[in-house]
Design a protein around this motif. Structure first.
Motif, PDB file in Angstrom:
ATOM      1  N   ILE A   5      47.191  20.354  54.329  1.00 48.69           N
ATOM      2  CA  ILE A   5      47.053  21.309  53.067  1.00 48.69           C
ATOM      3  C   ILE A   5      46.018  22.180  53.233  1.00 48.69           C
ATOM      4  CG2 ILE A   5      46.861  21.600  50.755  1.00 48.69           C
ATOM      5  CD1 ILE A   5      48.232  18.662  50.749  1.00 48.69           C
ATOM      6  N   HIS A   6      46.131  23.489  53.161  1.00 51.98           N
ATOM      7  CA  HIS A   6      44.856  24.529  53.312  1.00 51.98           C
ATOM      8  C   HIS A   6      45.016  25.272  52.259  1.00 51.98           C
ATOM      9  CE1 HIS A   6      42.099  26.792  55.199  1.00 51.98           C
ATOM     10  NE2 HIS A   6      42.689  27.729  55.045  1.00 51.98           N
ATOM     11  N   THR A   7      43.940  25.324  51.395  1.00 53.42           N
ATOM     12  CA  THR A   7      43.932  26.273  50.143  1.00 53.42           C
ATOM     13  C   THR A   7      42.910  27.201  50.598  1.00 53.42           C
ATOM     14  OG1 THR A   7      44.004  24.359  48.945  1.00 53.42           O
ATOM     15  CG2 THR A   7      43.161  26.081  47.771  1.00 53.42           C
ATOM     16  N   ILE A   8      43.449  28.603  50.219  1.00 55.36           N
ATOM     17  CA  ILE A   8      42.529  29.802  50.469  1.00 55.36           C
ATOM     18  C   ILE A   8      41.996  30.417  49.244  1.00 55.36           C
ATOM     19  CG2 ILE A   8      42.625  32.241  51.270  1.00 55.36           C
ATOM     20  CD1 ILE A   8      45.192  31.592  52.828  1.00 55.36           C
ATOM     21  N   MET A   9      40.778  30.308  49.231  1.00 58.57           N
ATOM     22  CA  MET A   9      39.862  30.837  48.079  1.00 58.57           C
ATOM     23  C   MET A   9      39.639  32.276  48.347  1.00 58.57           C
ATOM     24  SD  MET A   9      40.128  28.493  45.852  1.00 58.57           S
ATOM     25  CE  MET A   9      39.050  28.839  44.437  1.00 58.57           C
ATOM     26  N   ILE A  10      39.989  33.389  47.582  1.00 60.94           N
ATOM     27  CA  ILE A  10      39.662  34.642  47.897  1.00 60.94           C
ATOM     28  C   ILE A  10      38.683  35.028  46.628  1.00 60.94           C
ATOM     29  CG2 ILE A  10      40.352  36.958  48.476  1.00 60.94           C
ATOM     30  CD1 ILE A  10      43.034  35.925  49.061  1.00 60.94           C
ATOM     31  N   GLU A  11      37.425  34.401  46.778  1.00 68.26           N
ATOM     32  CA  GLU A  11      36.464  35.112  45.890  1.00 68.26           C
ATOM     33  C   GLU A  11      35.783  36.304  46.156  1.00 68.26           C
ATOM     34  OE1 GLU A  11      33.693  31.919  45.383  1.00 68.26           O
ATOM     35  OE2 GLU A  11      35.162  30.395  44.988  1.00 68.26           O
ATOM     36  N   LYS A  12      35.683  36.817  47.512  1.00 65.97           N
ATOM     37  CA  LYS A  12      35.196  38.074  47.901  1.00 65.97           C
ATOM     38  C   LYS A  12      35.931  39.145  47.285  1.00 65.97           C
ATOM     39  CE  LYS A  12      32.950  40.328  51.430  1.00 65.97           C
ATOM     40  NZ  LYS A  12      31.928  41.026  51.001  1.00 65.97           N
ATOM     41  N   THR A  13      37.296  38.935  47.267  1.00 65.53           N
ATOM     42  CA  THR A  13      38.006  40.003  46.648  1.00 65.53           C
ATOM     43  C   THR A  13      37.693  40.312  45.260  1.00 65.53           C
ATOM     44  OG1 THR A  13      39.804  39.666  47.725  1.00 65.53           O
ATOM     45  CG2 THR A  13      40.456  41.027  46.091  1.00 65.53           C
ATOM     46  N   THR A  14      37.194  39.445  44.304  1.00 67.51           N
ATOM     47  CA  THR A  14      36.770  39.639  42.968  1.00 67.51           C
ATOM     48  C   THR A  14      35.404  40.204  43.161  1.00 67.51           C
ATOM     49  OG1 THR A  14      36.016  37.331  42.880  1.00 67.51           O
ATOM     50  CG2 THR A  14      38.365  37.992  41.955  1.00 67.51           C
ATOM     51  N   ALA A  15      34.568  39.803  43.976  1.00 68.00           N
ATOM     52  CA  ALA A  15      33.332  40.314  44.243  1.00 68.00           C
ATOM     53  C   ALA A  15      33.478  42.016  44.687  1.00 68.00           C
ATOM     54  CB  ALA A  15      32.350  39.444  45.290  1.00 68.00           C
ATOM     55  N   ASP A  16      34.256  42.059  45.597  1.00 68.78           N
ATOM     56  CA  ASP A  16      34.536  43.607  45.850  1.00 68.78           C
ATOM     57  C   ASP A  16      35.046  44.389  44.746  1.00 68.78           C
ATOM     58  OD1 ASP A  16      33.769  43.178  48.563  1.00 68.78           O
ATOM     59  OD2 ASP A  16      35.790  43.162  49.281  1.00 68.78           O
ATOM     60  N   ASN A  17      35.912  43.732  43.865  1.00 67.65           N
ATOM     61  CA  ASN A  17      36.440  44.657  42.731  1.00 67.65           C
ATOM     62  C   ASN A  17      35.200  44.587  41.585  1.00 67.65           C
ATOM     63  OD1 ASN A  17      38.964  44.746  43.733  1.00 67.65           O
ATOM     64  ND2 ASN A  17      39.806  42.854  42.867  1.00 67.65           N
ATOM     65  N   ALA A 103      40.417  54.307  43.094  1.00 64.94           N
ATOM     66  CA  ALA A 103      40.126  52.867  42.771  1.00 64.94           C
ATOM     67  C   ALA A 103      41.266  52.006  42.931  1.00 64.94           C
ATOM     68  CB  ALA A 103      39.595  52.796  41.396  1.00 64.94           C
ATOM     69  N   ALA A 104      42.514  52.349  42.517  1.00 64.89           N
ATOM     70  CA  ALA A 104      43.626  51.216  42.740  1.00 64.89           C
ATOM     71  C   ALA A 104      43.807  51.437  44.275  1.00 64.89           C
ATOM     72  CB  ALA A 104      44.945  52.062  42.003  1.00 64.89           C
ATOM     73  N   ILE A 105      43.727  52.343  44.741  1.00 64.01           N
ATOM     74  CA  ILE A 105      43.864  52.221  46.509  1.00 64.01           C
ATOM     75  C   ILE A 105      42.972  51.334  47.018  1.00 64.01           C
ATOM     76  CG2 ILE A 105      43.960  53.541  48.518  1.00 64.01           C
ATOM     77  CD1 ILE A 105      45.260  55.978  47.118  1.00 64.01           C
ATOM     78  N   GLN A 106      41.701  51.322  46.692  1.00 60.48           N
ATOM     79  CA  GLN A 106      40.663  50.728  47.326  1.00 60.48           C
ATOM     80  C   GLN A 106      40.702  49.325  46.661  1.00 60.48           C
ATOM     81  OE1 GLN A 106      38.221  51.913  49.413  1.00 60.48           O
ATOM     82  NE2 GLN A 106      38.048  49.607  49.707  1.00 60.48           N
ATOM     83  N   MET A 107      41.418  48.920  45.633  1.00 61.12           N
ATOM     84  CA  MET A 107      41.390  47.545  45.173  1.00 61.12           C
ATOM     85  C   MET A 107      42.663  46.842  45.921  1.00 61.12           C
ATOM     86  SD  MET A 107      42.251  46.479  41.071  1.00 61.12           S
ATOM     87  CE  MET A 107      42.410  44.828  40.859  1.00 61.12           C
ATOM     88  N   VAL A 108      43.559  47.710  46.190  1.00 63.69           N
ATOM     89  CA  VAL A 108      44.667  47.111  47.146  1.00 63.69           C
ATOM     90  C   VAL A 108      44.292  46.707  48.442  1.00 63.69           C
ATOM     91  CG1 VAL A 108      46.912  47.392  48.073  1.00 63.69           C
ATOM     92  CG2 VAL A 108      46.553  48.036  45.706  1.00 63.69           C
ATOM     93  N   LYS A 109      43.335  47.806  48.925  1.00 63.65           N
ATOM     94  CA  LYS A 109      42.878  47.668  50.450  1.00 63.65           C
ATOM     95  C   LYS A 109      41.869  46.540  50.555  1.00 63.65           C
ATOM     96  CE  LYS A 109      43.295  52.575  52.160  1.00 63.65           C
ATOM     97  NZ  LYS A 109      42.615  53.530  52.672  1.00 63.65           N
ATOM     98  N   ASN A 110      41.141  46.350  49.688  1.00 62.50           N
ATOM     99  CA  ASN A 110      40.319  45.109  49.443  1.00 62.50           C
ATOM    100  C   ASN A 110      40.949  43.882  49.698  1.00 62.50           C
ATOM    101  OD1 ASN A 110      37.920  46.955  49.454  1.00 62.50           O
ATOM    102  ND2 ASN A 110      37.609  46.400  47.141  1.00 62.50           N
TER     103      ASN A 110
END
Length: 125
Positions: A5-17, A103-110
């Protein structure tokens, strides 16, 4: 039996946002006032019986602001002293729309970048 079982936590995305939000907020603050609409100069007749301008066909200039309210287009009369500020507010509104699109484009890219990093860092079994 073997379970992986592998859990991926994507906290960096929220930091980038969060960084994106700070940058966006700083960019839009100087753009106030901002409105969405269009301004048009029209010529309208007046109510006086013997008006020379109306009799010659020139009529009287008036400014109208066209906006959407509840899904319907409506127009408002704009007094002459307010024309300049309304024009600038429309320009500011268009700049803000452009910033929203970026901003929308950058959010998806992040998000895509972080998902890709997380997938590349998962061990293969």
């Amino acid at each position: 039996m073997y379970y992986y079982i592998h859990t991926i936590m994507i906290e960096k995305t929220t930091a980038d946002n969060a960084k994106l939000k700070e940058k966006w907020t700083a960019q839009i603050q100087p753009l106030w006032p901002a409105i969405k609409g269009s301004l048009a100069q029209v010529r309208k007749p007046c109510i006086r019986k013997n008006c020379r301008a109306c009799a010659s066909g020139q009529k009287h200039p008036a400014w109208l602001l066209s906006v959407m309210v509840g899904g319907r287009r409506t127009t408002l009369y704009v007094p002459e002293p307010l024309v300049g500020p309304i024009k600038q507010a429309i320009i500011n509104g268009r700049k803000i729309e452009g910033l929203l699109q970026k901003a929308a484009i950058q959010m998806v890219k992040n998000h895509r970048r972080e998902v890709k990093k997380a997938q590349n860092s998962t061990p293969k079994s």
